[in-house]
Structures are given as C-alpha cells and as structure tokens.
Scaffold this active site. Structure first.
Site, mmCIF file in Angstrom:
data_model
loop_
_atom_site.group_PDB
_atom_site.id
_atom_site.type_symbol
_atom_site.label_atom_id
_atom_site.label_comp_id
_atom_site.label_asym_id
_atom_site.label_seq_id
_atom_site.Cartn_x
_atom_site.Cartn_y
_atom_site.Cartn_z
ATOM 1 N N SER A 298 0.865 -1.185 0.000
ATOM 2 C CA SER A 298 0.000 0.000 0.000
ATOM 3 C C SER A 298 0.894 1.224 0.000
ATOM 4 O O SER A 298 2.067 1.146 0.408
ATOM 5 C CB SER A 298 -0.849 -0.013 1.277
ATOM 6 O OG SER A 298 -1.514 1.221 1.448
ATOM 7 N N TYR B 291 -2.258 -1.335 10.386
ATOM 8 C CA TYR B 291 -2.205 -1.448 8.925
ATOM 9 C C TYR B 291 -0.876 -0.911 8.399
ATOM 10 O O TYR B 291 -0.197 -1.547 7.594
ATOM 11 C CB TYR B 291 -3.384 -0.681 8.320
ATOM 12 C CG TYR B 291 -3.576 -0.865 6.827
ATOM 13 C CD1 TYR B 291 -4.254 -1.975 6.328
ATOM 14 C CD2 TYR B 291 -3.087 0.067 5.922
ATOM 15 C CE1 TYR B 291 -4.441 -2.137 4.972
ATOM 16 C CE2 TYR B 291 -3.275 -0.091 4.556
ATOM 17 C CZ TYR B 291 -3.962 -1.202 4.086
ATOM 18 O OH TYR B 291 -4.148 -1.367 2.733
HETATM 19 P P1 NAD Z 1 -11.352 -6.358 -0.380
HETATM 20 O O1 NAD Z 1 -11.933 -6.263 0.992
HETATM 21 O O2 NAD Z 1 -12.216 -6.118 -1.556
HETATM 22 O O3 NAD Z 1 -10.635 -7.765 -0.574
HETATM 23 C C1 NAD Z 1 -9.895 -8.397 0.445
HETATM 24 C C2 NAD Z 1 -9.864 -9.894 0.177
HETATM 25 O O4 NAD Z 1 -9.096 -10.513 1.228
HETATM 26 C C3 NAD Z 1 -11.258 -10.539 0.195
HETATM 27 O O5 NAD Z 1 -11.357 -11.535 -0.797
HETATM 28 C C4 NAD Z 1 -11.298 -11.200 1.582
HETATM 29 O O6 NAD Z 1 -12.155 -12.339 1.669
HETATM 30 C C5 NAD Z 1 -9.840 -11.607 1.720
HETATM 31 N N1 NAD Z 1 -9.503 -11.878 3.120
HETATM 32 C C6 NAD Z 1 -9.643 -11.060 4.195
HETATM 33 N N2 NAD Z 1 -9.290 -11.736 5.316
HETATM 34 C C7 NAD Z 1 -8.932 -12.971 4.926
HETATM 35 C C8 NAD Z 1 -8.483 -14.125 5.630
HETATM 36 N N3 NAD Z 1 -8.342 -14.149 6.967
HETATM 37 N N4 NAD Z 1 -8.215 -15.245 4.907
HETATM 38 C C9 NAD Z 1 -8.384 -15.267 3.567
HETATM 39 N N5 NAD Z 1 -8.793 -14.194 2.852
HETATM 40 C C10 NAD Z 1 -9.065 -13.077 3.535
HETATM 41 O O7 NAD Z 1 -10.122 -5.308 -0.365
HETATM 42 P P2 NAD Z 1 -9.131 -4.818 -1.529
HETATM 43 O O8 NAD Z 1 -9.191 -3.355 -1.553
HETATM 44 O O9 NAD Z 1 -9.296 -5.593 -2.778
HETATM 45 O O10 NAD Z 1 -7.738 -5.206 -0.834
HETATM 46 C C11 NAD Z 1 -6.815 -6.120 -1.381
HETATM 47 C C12 NAD Z 1 -5.423 -5.747 -0.897
HETATM 48 O O11 NAD Z 1 -5.058 -4.463 -1.402
HETATM 49 C C13 NAD Z 1 -5.286 -5.653 0.628
HETATM 50 O O12 NAD Z 1 -4.055 -6.216 1.042
HETATM 51 C C14 NAD Z 1 -5.298 -4.168 0.878
HETATM 52 O O13 NAD Z 1 -4.626 -3.814 2.065
HETATM 53 C C15 NAD Z 1 -4.567 -3.671 -0.350
HETATM 54 N N6 NAD Z 1 -4.785 -2.254 -0.653
HETATM 55 C C16 NAD Z 1 -6.034 -1.789 -0.927
HETATM 56 C C17 NAD Z 1 -6.219 -0.447 -1.206
HETATM 57 C C18 NAD Z 1 -7.567 0.128 -1.517
HETATM 58 O O14 NAD Z 1 -7.662 1.381 -1.573
HETATM 59 N N7 NAD Z 1 -8.587 -0.658 -1.777
HETATM 60 C C19 NAD Z 1 -5.111 0.409 -1.197
HETATM 61 C C20 NAD Z 1 -3.860 -0.090 -0.915
HETATM 62 C C21 NAD Z 1 -3.701 -1.435 -0.651
#
Ligand code: NAD
Length: 256
Positions: free
Chosen positions: A138, A151
């Site tokens: 991130s 985080y």
């Molecule tokens: P999201 O909530 O849409 O997806 C997260 C996924 O992780 C889901 O499929 C969920 O079921 C899975 N997950 C959560 N806990 C779990 C567990 N204990 N075991 C197995 N699976 C698990 O969120 P996203 O935005 O797609 O996030 C994906 C990644 O990107 C994350 O690591 C997040 O920190 C990172 N990220 C997101 C953003 C943003 O703005 N959306 C920005 C920077 C980084």
C-alpha cells in the site's frame, strides 16, 4: 504456456481484478477468499476465460489452512509459479483504543500470512529456477496516516519482507516485489468510508474528498485494472531484473 497463479483474497476487489487479467492470458488460477459465494465467483471467472482453477476458502490466519491450500494446488497443477499475497484487512482507531485482537488480525493476515505462503511455495520455485512473488502492500507501506497503526506497520513490514526475499530468491530466478496502491474503490474502502463518516461526522462525498483523495495529487480512485496490469508485467519474463522494489501506483500520494 499456462502458469499457475495463486492469489490470496481473490474473490473480491483488487485480488479478483488480478485473477481476471491472468485468466485472460489462459493461466491456471488458485482462488482464495472468505466471501461466502467465493466458489461461484471463481467458477464464473473460470467459465468466462476457459481456464482451470481451484477455489480454496483457506483462512490466512490459519497456517494449516495455507499449507493445505498450497498442497492441493501443487497436487493439481504441479506447482505455484506466481504467488500474489493480496488478502488484507483494515481497522481504523486511535492508538489508545486500538483493540489488540484487531492488531493481531491485521498483522496476521497482511504480513504473517505472506511468510507462510512464501515458505510453502519456495521449494518448488527454487527447484524450477523460476518464480514470482508479488505482495500487494500500500502507499501505507511507504508513509503513514493517523489511526492506522496496525495497517501501516503491516504494510511497512511486508515491504521489508519483500526486499529480503528478493535477495534470497535472486540466485534461483525468483523475484519478489511489492505494489503500493493509493485509494482503490473496493469493499475495504466502502467500509472505511462508512466508519470515517461516523468518526468525523462527514457526508460520503466529504470523506472521499477531504479524508481520502486529499492524500493523492490525482484526485481520482486508482482503477483496479491499473494494479492488475502492473502485477501482470512484474510476473512476466521482461521483468526478470525488477526485484526488491516497492512500486507506488498512488496518484502521486508518496511523491509529496
Ligand atoms: P477487499 O476487501 O475487496 O478484498 C480483500 C480480500 O481478502 C477478500 O477476498 C477477503 O475475503 C480476503 N480476506 C480477508 N481476510 C482474509 C483471511 N483471513 N483469509 C483469507 N482471505 C481473507 O479489499 P481490496 O481493496 O481488494 O484489498 C486487497 C489488498 O489491497 C489488501 O491487502 C489491501 O490492504 C490492499 N490495498 C487496498 C487499497 C484500496 O484502496 N482498496 C489500497 C492499498 C492497498
């Protein structure tokens, strides 16, 4: 030739977007996630692109689940070529009230799970002298925001882990890189918008403008596909010399 790609947390958001770009290239996908309809989501993508797949509901907080998922994938496909550590959660609170169980879950899912997945795929990648490990960190892996202690710690940690693995993998054709997205509009963000509306007594639009996109020079959410395409490139042979980096795709957030 079809490769096998394991993407944790790939039944939602960024992970699902990454799964689709690899599926479009004909690769085998190991889907994972906790969405109750995860198996159907995975099947839909597999049907759309005519690929082979596995869906595993492995909980990233359970090392035995992780090992079993990778063993199942290795038995079906012969090995994992590309590992994308993407599953992640968020929780926002001032440090004095930050619940210890949330801290442990965030470090467990966002950081420690990548240790277990990497360890489980390592032997196979080393033996085949080819591997790609791509960690979805991130912008919060590079800079901090208040109230996100766990985080930010987890995402800074995964970048350190990525660099170490890059050094250890170099003699064996294994690269390790981190991607550092800015704000991407996915379910994790919808939850944060709702929380911040309550905390700051702001409207949805105000949270998006004043709390979130205020950080970025480009005042737009990052498209999921922008992240997915960068993962596809890093997984390619063209990116063999790119290793140990933390690549911001953040609308200029960390340039400031
Ligand atoms: P999201 O909530 O849409 O997806 C997260 C996924 O992780 C889901 O499929 C969920 O079921 C899975 N997950 C959560 N806990 C779990 C567990 N204990 N075991 C197995 N699976 C698990 O969120 P996203 O935005 O797609 O996030 C994906 C990644 O990107 C994350 O690591 C997040 O920190 C990172 N990220 C997101 C953003 C943003 O703005 N959306 C920005 C920077 C980084």
């Amino acid at each position: 030739m079809a490769k096998t790609v394991l993407i944790t947390g790939s039944t939602s958001g960024i992970g699902l977007g990454i799964a689709k770009v690899f599926a479009a290239q004909g690769h085998n996908i190991v889907f994972n996630g906790l969405e109750p309809n995860g198996a159907e989501i995975a099947q839909q993508v597999a049907d759309e692109f005519g690929i082979q797949h596995i869906f595993s509901p492995a909980n990233m907080l359970q090392p035995d689940n992780i090992k079993a998922m990778i063993a199942e994938a290795e038995a079906k496909f012969g090995g994992i070529d590309i590992l994308v550590n993407n599953a992640g959660i968020q929780f926002v609170s001032p440090i004095e009230d930050f619940p210890a169980d949330k801290w442990n879950a965030i470090i467990g899912i966002n950081l420690t799970a990548a240790f277990y997945t990497t360890q489980a795929v390592w032997k196979g990648m080393k033996a085949r002298k080819w591997g790609r490990i791509i960690n979805i960190a991130s912008a919060h892996g590079l800079v901090a925001s208040e109230f996100k202690s766990a985080y930010v710690a987890s995402k800074h940690g995964i970048i350190g882990f990525t660099k170490t693995i890059a050094l250890e993998g170099a003699p064996f054709g294994i690269t390790a890189n981190a991607i550092c997205p800015g704000y991407v509009h996915t379910p994790i963000i919808d939850k944060q918008i709702a929380d911040q509306m309550k905390t700051h007594n702001l409207s949805r639009e105000e949270v998006i403008e004043k709390v979130m996109l205020d950080k970025q020079a480009v005042k737009e959410f990052i498209p999921v596909d922008a992240i997915a395409q960068s993962v596809l490139y890093i997984a390619s042979d063209s990116a063999a010399q790119m290793t140990g980096i933390a690549l911001p795709i953040d609308g200029g957030w960390t340039a400031q």
